[in-house]
Design a protein around this motif. Structure first.
Motif, PDB file in Angstrom:
ATOM      1  N   LEU A 207       0.788  -1.235   0.000  1.00  0.00           N
ATOM      2  CA  LEU A 207       0.000   0.000   0.000  1.00  0.00           C
ATOM      3  C   LEU A 207       0.818   1.282   0.000  1.00  0.00           C
ATOM      4  N   VAL A 208       1.998   1.241   0.570  1.00  0.00           N
ATOM      5  CA  VAL A 208       2.793   2.470   0.697  1.00  0.00           C
ATOM      6  C   VAL A 208       3.310   2.939  -0.666  1.00  0.00           C
ATOM      7  N   ASP A 209       3.546   4.248  -0.761  1.00  0.00           N
ATOM      8  CA  ASP A 209       4.053   4.793  -2.008  1.00  0.00           C
ATOM      9  C   ASP A 209       5.508   5.246  -1.899  1.00  0.00           C
ATOM     10  N   SER A 210       6.159   4.859  -0.793  1.00  0.00           N
ATOM     11  CA  SER A 210       7.584   5.161  -0.637  1.00  0.00           C
ATOM     12  C   SER A 210       8.183   4.259   0.432  1.00  0.00           C
ATOM     13  N   VAL A 211       9.492   4.070   0.338  1.00  0.00           N
ATOM     14  CA  VAL A 211      10.204   3.307   1.360  1.00  0.00           C
ATOM     15  C   VAL A 211      10.156   4.067   2.680  1.00  0.00           C
ATOM     16  N   ALA A 212      10.219   5.391   2.604  1.00  0.00           N
ATOM     17  CA  ALA A 212      10.163   6.213   3.817  1.00  0.00           C
ATOM     18  C   ALA A 212       8.850   5.990   4.565  1.00  0.00           C
ATOM     19  N   LEU A 213       7.744   5.892   3.839  1.00  0.00           N
ATOM     20  CA  LEU A 213       6.455   5.650   4.490  1.00  0.00           C
ATOM     21  C   LEU A 213       6.418   4.252   5.106  1.00  0.00           C
ATOM     22  N   PHE A 214       7.009   3.272   4.418  1.00  0.00           N
ATOM     23  CA  PHE A 214       7.070   1.919   4.984  1.00  0.00           C
ATOM     24  C   PHE A 214       7.856   1.936   6.291  1.00  0.00           C
ATOM     25  N   ARG A 215       8.975   2.653   6.308  1.00  0.00           N
ATOM     26  CA  ARG A 215       9.773   2.750   7.531  1.00  0.00           C
ATOM     27  C   ARG A 215       8.997   3.435   8.651  1.00  0.00           C
ATOM     28  N   GLU A 216       8.219   4.442   8.278  1.00  0.00           N
ATOM     29  CA  GLU A 216       7.390   5.136   9.270  1.00  0.00           C
ATOM     30  C   GLU A 216       6.347   4.182   9.861  1.00  0.00           C
ATOM     31  N   LYS A 217       5.731   3.378   9.012  1.00  0.00           N
ATOM     32  CA  LYS A 217       4.729   2.406   9.471  1.00  0.00           C
ATOM     33  C   LYS A 217       5.381   1.356  10.364  1.00  0.00           C
ATOM     34  N   LYS A 218       6.597   0.951  10.033  1.00  0.00           N
ATOM     35  CA  LYS A 218       7.335  -0.002  10.866  1.00  0.00           C
ATOM     36  C   LYS A 218       7.597   0.601  12.241  1.00  0.00           C
ATOM     37  N   LYS A 219       8.087   1.817  12.250  1.00  0.00           N
ATOM     38  CA  LYS A 219       8.394   2.498  13.512  1.00  0.00           C
ATOM     39  C   LYS A 219       7.139   2.636  14.376  1.00  0.00           C
ATOM     40  N   GLU A 220       6.050   3.010  13.742  1.00  0.00           N
ATOM     41  CA  GLU A 220       4.770   3.156  14.442  1.00  0.00           C
ATOM     42  C   GLU A 220       4.296   1.819  15.017  1.00  0.00           C
ATOM     43  N   ALA A 221       4.410   0.756  14.223  1.00  0.00           N
ATOM     44  CA  ALA A 221       3.975  -0.569  14.677  1.00  0.00           C
ATOM     45  C   ALA A 221       4.815  -1.045  15.861  1.00  0.00           C
ATOM     46  N   LEU A 222       6.134  -0.839  15.790  1.00  0.00           N
ATOM     47  CA  LEU A 222       6.999  -1.250  16.896  1.00  0.00           C
ATOM     48  C   LEU A 222       6.731  -0.424  18.152  1.00  0.00           C
ATOM     49  N   LYS A 223       6.438   0.847  17.977  1.00  0.00           N
ATOM     50  CA  LYS A 223       6.163   1.733  19.116  1.00  0.00           C
ATOM     51  C   LYS A 223       4.843   1.362  19.795  1.00  0.00           C
TER      52      LYS A 223
END
Length: 84
Positions: free
Chosen positions: A34-50
């Motif tokens: 679904l993401v349109d950038s690697v940066a957004l994927f990293r943000e979603k990862k960070k959010e999920a881990l948090k």
């Protein structure tokens, strides 16, 4: 049980992950499409881990989880390259 073969050739058995880690992976498997950038994927990862599982709090990123997340990030990068 699910065996994930990473981009580097390592095999990760999801049974070796905690239930919290598996929950995070489920979210990230969805986001990788679904993401349109690697940066957004990293943000979603960070959010999920948090946030953890069901907002239960932070989840530490084990080596196995880190390897699978790196693999998913590579898949995001390859998908985005194909669309450009």
């Amino acid at each position: 049980m699910m065996i994930i073969t990473t981009t580097t050739g390592e095999k990760i058995d999801t049974d070796s992950l905690s239930s919290e880690e598996r929950h995070i992976l489920q979210k990230l498997f969805a986001w990788k499409s679904l993401v349109d950038s690697v940066a957004l994927f990293r943000e979603k990862k960070k959010e999920a881990l948090k946030n953890g599982w069901n907002n239960s709090g932070p989840v530490s990123e084990s080596r196995a989880l880190s390897l699978v997340i790196a693999h998913l990030e590579t898949q995001v990068r390859l998908r985005l390259q194909k669309t450009t």
